[in-house]
Write a protein that holds these residues in place. Structure first.
Motif, PDB file in Angstrom:
ATOM      1  N   GLN A 477       0.844  -1.196   0.000  1.00 50.28           N
ATOM      2  CA  GLN A 477       0.000   0.000   0.000  1.00 50.28           C
ATOM      3  C   GLN A 477       0.881   1.247   0.000  1.00 50.28           C
ATOM      4  N   LYS A 478       1.349   1.605  -1.192  1.00 44.44           N
ATOM      5  CA  LYS A 478       2.218   2.774  -1.348  1.00 44.44           C
ATOM      6  C   LYS A 478       1.924   3.429  -2.683  1.00 44.44           C
ATOM      7  N   ASN A 479       2.119   4.729  -2.741  1.00 44.03           N
ATOM      8  CA  ASN A 479       2.005   5.389  -4.033  1.00 44.03           C
ATOM      9  C   ASN A 479       3.275   5.155  -4.840  1.00 44.03           C
ATOM     10  N   ALA A 480       3.231   5.469  -6.120  1.00 50.32           N
ATOM     11  CA  ALA A 480       4.345   5.134  -7.016  1.00 50.32           C
ATOM     12  C   ALA A 480       5.635   5.852  -6.630  1.00 50.32           C
ATOM     13  N   ALA A 481       5.516   7.117  -6.212  1.00 51.28           N
ATOM     14  CA  ALA A 481       6.718   7.868  -5.832  1.00 51.28           C
ATOM     15  C   ALA A 481       7.400   7.242  -4.624  1.00 51.28           C
ATOM     16  N   ASP A 482       6.598   6.789  -3.650  1.00 56.49           N
ATOM     17  CA  ASP A 482       7.171   6.130  -2.476  1.00 56.49           C
ATOM     18  C   ASP A 482       7.800   4.792  -2.849  1.00 56.49           C
ATOM     19  N   MET A 483       7.201   4.099  -3.803  1.00 57.21           N
ATOM     20  CA  MET A 483       7.748   2.803  -4.214  1.00 57.21           C
ATOM     21  C   MET A 483       9.170   2.956  -4.765  1.00 57.21           C
ATOM     22  N   VAL A 484       9.374   3.920  -5.649  1.00 58.87           N
ATOM     23  CA  VAL A 484      10.705   4.049  -6.262  1.00 58.87           C
ATOM     24  C   VAL A 484      11.734   4.602  -5.279  1.00 58.87           C
ATOM     25  N   SER A 485      11.265   5.279  -4.236  1.00 64.39           N
ATOM     26  CA  SER A 485      12.219   5.867  -3.284  1.00 64.39           C
ATOM     27  C   SER A 485      12.537   4.937  -2.121  1.00 64.39           C
ATOM     28  N   THR A 486      11.651   3.957  -1.841  1.00 64.88           N
ATOM     29  CA  THR A 486      11.858   3.110  -0.664  1.00 64.88           C
ATOM     30  C   THR A 486      12.025   1.622  -0.993  1.00 64.88           C
ATOM     31  N   GLU A 487      11.781   1.233  -2.225  1.00 66.00           N
ATOM     32  CA  GLU A 487      11.847  -0.194  -2.573  1.00 66.00           C
ATOM     33  C   GLU A 487      12.897  -0.456  -3.652  1.00 66.00           C
ATOM     34  N   SER A 488      14.077   0.083  -3.465  1.00 70.50           N
ATOM     35  CA  SER A 488      15.122  -0.046  -4.480  1.00 70.50           C
ATOM     36  C   SER A 488      15.520  -1.502  -4.724  1.00 70.50           C
ATOM     37  N   ASP A 489      15.466  -2.333  -3.676  1.00 76.08           N
ATOM     38  CA  ASP A 489      15.825  -3.747  -3.843  1.00 76.08           C
ATOM     39  C   ASP A 489      14.882  -4.459  -4.813  1.00 76.08           C
ATOM     40  N   LEU A 490      13.611  -4.086  -4.760  1.00 82.17           N
ATOM     41  CA  LEU A 490      12.633  -4.683  -5.676  1.00 82.17           C
ATOM     42  C   LEU A 490      12.974  -4.350  -7.118  1.00 82.17           C
ATOM     43  N   PHE A 491      13.299  -3.094  -7.363  1.00 79.04           N
ATOM     44  CA  PHE A 491      13.544  -2.646  -8.729  1.00 79.04           C
ATOM     45  C   PHE A 491      14.861  -3.199  -9.294  1.00 79.04           C
ATOM     46  N   LYS A 492      15.769  -3.567  -8.405  1.00 81.00           N
ATOM     47  CA  LYS A 492      17.004  -4.194  -8.884  1.00 81.00           C
ATOM     48  C   LYS A 492      16.732  -5.586  -9.448  1.00 81.00           C
ATOM     49  N   LYS A 493      15.648  -6.223  -8.946  1.00 84.56           N
ATOM     50  CA  LYS A 493      15.263  -7.550  -9.430  1.00 84.56           C
ATOM     51  C   LYS A 493      14.204  -7.494 -10.527  1.00 84.56           C
ATOM     52  N   CYS A 494      13.613  -6.326 -10.707  1.00 78.76           N
ATOM     53  CA  CYS A 494      12.462  -6.189 -11.609  1.00 78.76           C
ATOM     54  C   CYS A 494      12.854  -6.430 -13.075  1.00 78.76           C
ATOM     55  N   GLU A 495      12.154  -7.362 -13.704  1.00 76.14           N
ATOM     56  CA  GLU A 495      12.358  -7.643 -15.125  1.00 76.14           C
ATOM     57  C   GLU A 495      11.165  -7.201 -15.974  1.00 76.14           C
ATOM     58  N   LEU A 496      10.001  -7.126 -15.343  1.00 77.46           N
ATOM     59  CA  LEU A 496       8.775  -6.661 -16.000  1.00 77.46           C
ATOM     60  C   LEU A 496       8.157  -5.576 -15.138  1.00 77.46           C
ATOM     61  N   LEU A 497       8.066  -4.360 -15.665  1.00 78.59           N
ATOM     62  CA  LEU A 497       7.488  -3.238 -14.932  1.00 78.59           C
ATOM     63  C   LEU A 497       6.199  -2.811 -15.621  1.00 78.59           C
ATOM     64  N   ILE A 498       5.104  -2.784 -14.866  1.00 81.24           N
ATOM     65  CA  ILE A 498       3.796  -2.404 -15.408  1.00 81.24           C
ATOM     66  C   ILE A 498       3.377  -1.073 -14.801  1.00 81.24           C
ATOM     67  N   LEU A 499       3.065  -0.113 -15.656  1.00 87.22           N
ATOM     68  CA  LEU A 499       2.646   1.230 -15.234  1.00 87.22           C
ATOM     69  C   LEU A 499       1.267   1.521 -15.813  1.00 87.22           C
ATOM     70  N   ASP A 500       0.311   1.799 -14.944  1.00 89.39           N
ATOM     71  CA  ASP A 500      -1.051   2.150 -15.385  1.00 89.39           C
ATOM     72  C   ASP A 500      -1.516   3.363 -14.589  1.00 89.39           C
ATOM     73  N   PRO A 501      -0.892   4.531 -14.847  1.00 93.52           N
ATOM     74  CA  PRO A 501      -1.167   5.717 -14.037  1.00 93.52           C
ATOM     75  C   PRO A 501      -2.509   6.360 -14.374  1.00 93.52           C
ATOM     76  N   PRO A 502      -2.986   7.289 -13.543  1.00 90.47           N
ATOM     77  CA  PRO A 502      -4.193   8.066 -13.870  1.00 90.47           C
ATOM     78  C   PRO A 502      -3.908   9.021 -15.023  1.00 90.47           C
ATOM     79  N   ARG A 503      -4.894   9.839 -15.349  1.00 89.33           N
ATOM     80  CA  ARG A 503      -4.797  10.708 -16.522  1.00 89.33           C
ATOM     81  C   ARG A 503      -3.599  11.647 -16.479  1.00 89.33           C
ATOM     82  N   LYS A 504      -3.168  12.031 -15.288  1.00 90.30           N
ATOM     83  CA  LYS A 504      -2.048  12.980 -15.174  1.00 90.30           C
ATOM     84  C   LYS A 504      -0.702  12.346 -15.507  1.00 90.30           C
TER      85      LYS A 504
END
Length: 576
Positions: A477-504
């Motif tokens: 339960q985190k917004n996208a900005a918090d995810m990239v700033s606090t979950e760096s270990d996840l992104f080091k393993k990430c091979e498939l990234l899915i982004l479905d943002p709101p209109r902005k």
């Protein structure tokens, strides 16, 4: 020769008349000069308006005049059948007057040739010239009855009775659309039932914030503000939310009568499984959506509603064959400031679950029949097990889930082609509509979203999946900005990234993180966009970083008749 030309008396008379009228005009000007000015209210006076209130009033008046002038000018134009049918026209021959007024039907004649679609093709196709698929294909489903989610405004009609409909483009002028062709038929039936019940009970419609009610308190603005209607596609039943102008702790006799009247005109449906239908609504807490603003986020671990908070079940008619099918009924108490555009009040204490299951359960069907405009959409092999998606009233749900299924299908098709099952991270995941439908094609999933109510929906879905799949699926339960700033270990393993943002579009923090290349393990970046201008901005930033290229893109018209496009794009690492 004119007989008056040489007549001196006539000339003199004309001269005298001219002189007299000139004298009168001068006198009139002098009188105007000495007219006393209206006294300007000062701070503390009853009629005093702050600079902000004055500015807002001027804006509203300007919009009102613009709308009136455009309406009058359009009525004086030539018939539609005689207009040019050039590239920039969207001819509406043979459309009813109601369709012409309905803002969601503006481009219904040529729904794949709207301005934003032409802009998207012009921008994206040059980016695809180095890819295998060089054409930006546009897909569109049925033109009518596709909308299964609708939030409708309640405002006074000419007799100050309740009218329910959509706001006209760029205004707060209500346009009743009782037979809207975009709506699922049940939505139109609900509008008719609620409107009649309100008229019978003299429910007071909420008033728009105009100069006429500038001095009114919030309570004086009316009673019913909006209605929300979500449709269970399997049964056609309606999940209805009445947005009431008031506070929950205050007893509202008129509201209780309105609930009784609505229930008496509807038939309860057996939506979903028997177990789901038989659950007492008191056993489930109501949805609580997180407000998108800074401040106290509250304690989401506390129970948001007790059994005593659910109103006593009312008898529902089962004998009327013409009655509307009811899935569930909710009340949302919204006493927010009259200048606020917020439809729902999201605090847990503002929700009352009247009757019915706590959520609608949906499944995506990838092999369902396709329309003429959907030839060429993906047709992937479906998962070997059912994947339920849970939608209470306040979580985000696609209004056109049938067409959105084609987007999820294309993503699934692409992921299944990868050599190995990827480690997947999903931002803006909602209840897991996309990622859960990839659960058999990935090695592990971490989905995320800032809305706290999504977590329970996601977990309820996971519990119904095979036992060997469940441990692979996690939700944060985190917004996208918090995810990239606090979950760096996840992104080091990430091979498939899915982004479905709101209109902005993507937050700046997310774009910057991706452009810095700190997630170098990504093999496929999936971007699903509902706002093309934001997508264009984010796409330019990703390409400018030199780390990505667009490998595939296609467009889907999820709102036929509107100037909107859903863009699906696959980014892959740029070869050195």
């Amino acid at each position: 020769m004119d007989s008056q030309a040489g007549n001196p008396a006539m000339k003199a008379n004309q001269k005298g008349t001219s002189s007299s009228s000139s004298t009168k005009a001068t006198a009139s000007k002098k009188k105007k000069k000495f007219v006393s000015k209206k006294k300007i209210p000062k701070v503390g006076d009853p009629d005093y308006l702050s600079p902000t209130q004055l500015r807002n009033r001027r804006k509203r008046n300007a919009k009102k005049k613009q709308h009136q002038s455009s309406s009058s000018s359009s009525s004086q134009q030539q018939p539609l059948s005689t207009k040019s049918k050039g590239e920039n026209s969207n001819n509406n021959d043979n459309l009813s007057n109601e369709e012409l007024k309905d803002p969601s039907m503006k481009y219904i004649t040529y729904p794949t040739k709207t301005p934003i679609i032409r802009t998207a093709k012009k921008y994206i196709e040059p980016l695809l010239q180095t890819s295998e698929n060089k054409i930006f294909h546009i897909y569109i489903g049925p033109l009518y009855h596709w909308r299964t989610v609708s939030k409708l405004a309640v405002r006074p009609d000419t007799n100050n009775k309740v009218a329910i409909g959509l706001f006209a483009e760029n205004s707060h002028s209500l346009l009743p659309v009782p037979k809207c062709k975009a709506h699922h038929p049940t939505i139109n039936q609900v509008v008719e039932v609620v409107t009649k019940a309100c008229h019978e009970l003299d429910v007071i419609p909420y008033e728009s914030n105009t100069t006429d009610n500038e001095g009114k308190s919030e309570e004086e603005m009316g009673q019913l503000r909006y209605i929300g209607v979500n449709i269970d596609r399997s049964s056609g039943g309606a999940q209805i939310t009445l947005v009431w102008n008031g506070k929950r702790e205050k007893k509202e006799e008129k509201l209780d009568k309105l609930v009784d009247a609505i229930l008496s005109k509807m038939v309860r449906c057996g939506s979903g499984s028997k177990n789901e239908s038989s659950k007492s609504s008191g056993d489930e807490p109501p949805p609580m959506k997180k407000q998108r603003r800074r401040g106290n986020r509250g304690d989401n671990n506390k129970e948001s509603q007790s059994k005593d908070d659910v109103v006593e079940k009312k008898p529902i008619s089962k004998n009327n064959n013409n009655a509307v099918i009811l899935h569930s009924l909710w009340i949302n108490y919204n006493s927010s400031w009259k200048h606020s555009n917020r439809i729902f009040e999201y605090d847990a204490s503002c929700w009352r679950h009247v009757v019915g299951p706590p959520c609608i359960t949906e499944h995506l069907h990838f092999s369902s029949p396709k329309s003429e405009g959907q030839k060429g959409v993906a047709n992937p092999s479906p998962p070997s097990y059912p994947i339920p998606l849970h939608f209470p009233p306040t979580v985000f749900r696609q209004a056109n889930l049938d067409s959105f299924t084609n987007i999820v299908g294309r993503i699934r098709e692409r992921v299944l082609k990868l050599e190995e099952k990827p480690f997947c991270v999903e931002l803006y995941g909602g209840v897991g509509t996309i990622a859960l439908n990839l659960s058999d094609a990935i090695s592990q999933l971490v989905s995320s979203d800032e809305n706290p109510n999504n977590y329970k929906c996601f977990q309820d879905s996971v519990k119904q999946l095979p036992a060997e799949i469940q441990p692979l699926l996690e939700y944060k339960q985190k917004n996208a900005a918090d995810m990239v700033s606090t979950e760096s270990d996840l992104f080091k393993k990430c091979e498939l990234l899915i982004l479905d943002p709101p209109r902005k579009g993507l937050e700046k923090e997310v774009v910057d993180y991706l452009c810095r290349g700190e997630c170098s393990s990504i093999k496929l970046l999936v971007y699903v966009s509902c706002g093309f201008q934001a997508f264009q901005r984010d796409c330019e930033a990703l390409l400018a970083s030199g780390r990505y290229r667009v490998d595939f893109a296609e467009g889907h018209v999820l709102f036929p008749g509107s100037d909107a496009i859903e863009t699906l794009a696959f980014f892959v690492p740029k070869e050195e």
